[in-house]
Write a protein that holds these residues in place. Structure first.
Motif, short mmCIF file in Angstrom:
data_model
loop_
_atom_site.label_atom_id
_atom_site.label_comp_id
_atom_site.label_asym_id
_atom_site.label_seq_id
_atom_site.Cartn_x
_atom_site.Cartn_y
_atom_site.Cartn_z
N HIS A 150 0.71 -1.22 0.06
CA HIS A 150 -0.06 -0.17 0.00
C HIS A 150 0.92 1.34 0.25
O HIS A 150 1.43 1.57 1.00
CB HIS A 150 -0.88 0.06 1.09
CG HIS A 150 -2.07 1.12 1.33
ND1 HIS A 150 -2.94 1.00 0.48
CD2 HIS A 150 -2.08 2.34 1.90
CE1 HIS A 150 -3.82 2.33 0.52
NE2 HIS A 150 -3.07 2.75 1.52
N HIS A 153 1.60 5.89 2.13
CA HIS A 153 1.38 5.94 3.75
C HIS A 153 2.68 6.08 4.54
O HIS A 153 2.93 5.31 5.38
CB HIS A 153 0.57 4.67 4.40
CG HIS A 153 -0.89 5.05 4.23
ND1 HIS A 153 -1.73 4.93 5.23
CD2 HIS A 153 -1.71 5.33 3.25
CE1 HIS A 153 -2.86 5.24 4.83
NE2 HIS A 153 -2.82 5.55 3.42
N HIS A 163 -2.25 12.24 8.38
CA HIS A 163 -3.17 12.08 7.72
C HIS A 163 -4.31 11.56 8.49
O HIS A 163 -4.11 11.09 9.94
CB HIS A 163 -3.26 10.72 6.60
CG HIS A 163 -3.12 9.47 7.07
ND1 HIS A 163 -4.20 8.78 7.58
CD2 HIS A 163 -1.92 8.82 7.11
CE1 HIS A 163 -3.72 7.40 7.87
NE2 HIS A 163 -2.15 7.49 7.58
N ASP A 207 -8.49 6.36 2.23
CA ASP A 207 -8.32 5.66 0.75
C ASP A 207 -8.49 4.21 1.11
O ASP A 207 -8.25 3.21 0.20
CB ASP A 207 -6.68 5.80 0.32
CG ASP A 207 -5.82 5.22 1.41
OD1 ASP A 207 -5.86 4.61 2.47
OD2 ASP A 207 -4.56 5.44 1.14
#
Length: 253
Positions: A150, A153, A163, A207
């Protein structure tokens, strides 16, 4: 610190009773400086700083040499603890959840093996467990879950929120941070895919990445952020306070 030693027959620490919580923190192998030529076992200093600041005693739990008696050793370690923190570091080995290794990604299969046994020993003894970043991922894998890559991040500086996350209502994480949303720091390139048995999603990012999981019995929580690096007045750092409350409740039960 207020530490009192007292001989108690049959006490789980055998020879002493300590008024401060003892929290185990797993470590990783650290490459040797060139002038020493020996490896180190280490962990981010934020863990010890945060635990000391909250009146708890950190106990480092390094990976032992490979041995057939991990289970017995883990059980002995867990008997000394009020709580266990699975710290961050390398990726869990993809082979643990049926995927192929990716060239260039750091893994530590021997550490995985030790910490999975340690986690299961803590669960058997009902010792509270907090997983941080890799630790959350390893908890999920230990319970039969999977991970996925992912991107997006990994946001330095890691001592600052980067975030937001949405907290699942009615969860341990919601009670810990004090509301339905909070901002977190972020330093991971893997995310939880399939959630493991006995776990539930406790927080997600915008997300769709799973940012926290927790056990159905409330004794295990894993977060993708690093509460040990955040200032104590940040809501996301309160996971640590709530975890220590669990440890206190277990000791006094």
């Amino acid at each position: 610190m207020n530490v009192v030693f007292k001989a108690v027959s049959g006490d789980r620490r055998s020879c002493c009773e300590m008024t401060d919580l003892i929290i185990g923190v797993t470590t990783r192998h650290v490459p040797s400086p060139k002038d020493l030529q020996v490896p180190f076992d280490g962990v981010l200093s934020g863990f010890s700083s945060a635990l000391y600041a909250r009146g708890a005693l950190p106990m480092l739990v390094p990976m032992p040499a490979p041995a057939p008696n991990h289970e017995a050793r883990a059980a002995r370690v867990v008997r000394t603890l009020d709580g266990l923190i699975l710290s961050g570091g390398e990726d869990p080995d993809p082979r643990l959840y049926g995927q192929e290794r990716v060239e260039g990604r750091p893994i530590a299969p021997e550490r995985d093996a030790w910490e999975i046994v340690l986690y299961r020993a803590a669960r058997a003894a009902r010792v509270p467990v907090l997983g941080v970043c890799r630790g959350a991922q390893l908890i999920n894998v230990s319970c039969g879950g999977t991970l996925r890559f992912h991107e997006g991040h990994y946001h330095p500086p890691f001592d600052q929120p980067s975030h937001g996350v949405t907290i699942t209502p009615g969860t341990f994480v919601e009670r810990a941070v004090g509301g339905p949303v909070c901002t977190v720091n972020s330093a991971h390139k893997l995310a939880i895919a399939d959630v493991g048995r006995g776990l539930r999603v406790a927080a997600e990012s915008g997300d769709g990445a799973v940012e926290a999981v927790e056990s159905e019995d409330g004794l295990v929580v894993g977060v993708q952020w690093h509460p040990e690096l955040l200032a104590s007045n940040r809501p996301a750092s309160r996971i640590g306070d709530a975890f220590l409350k669990l440890a206190t409740e277990r000791r006094t039960a």
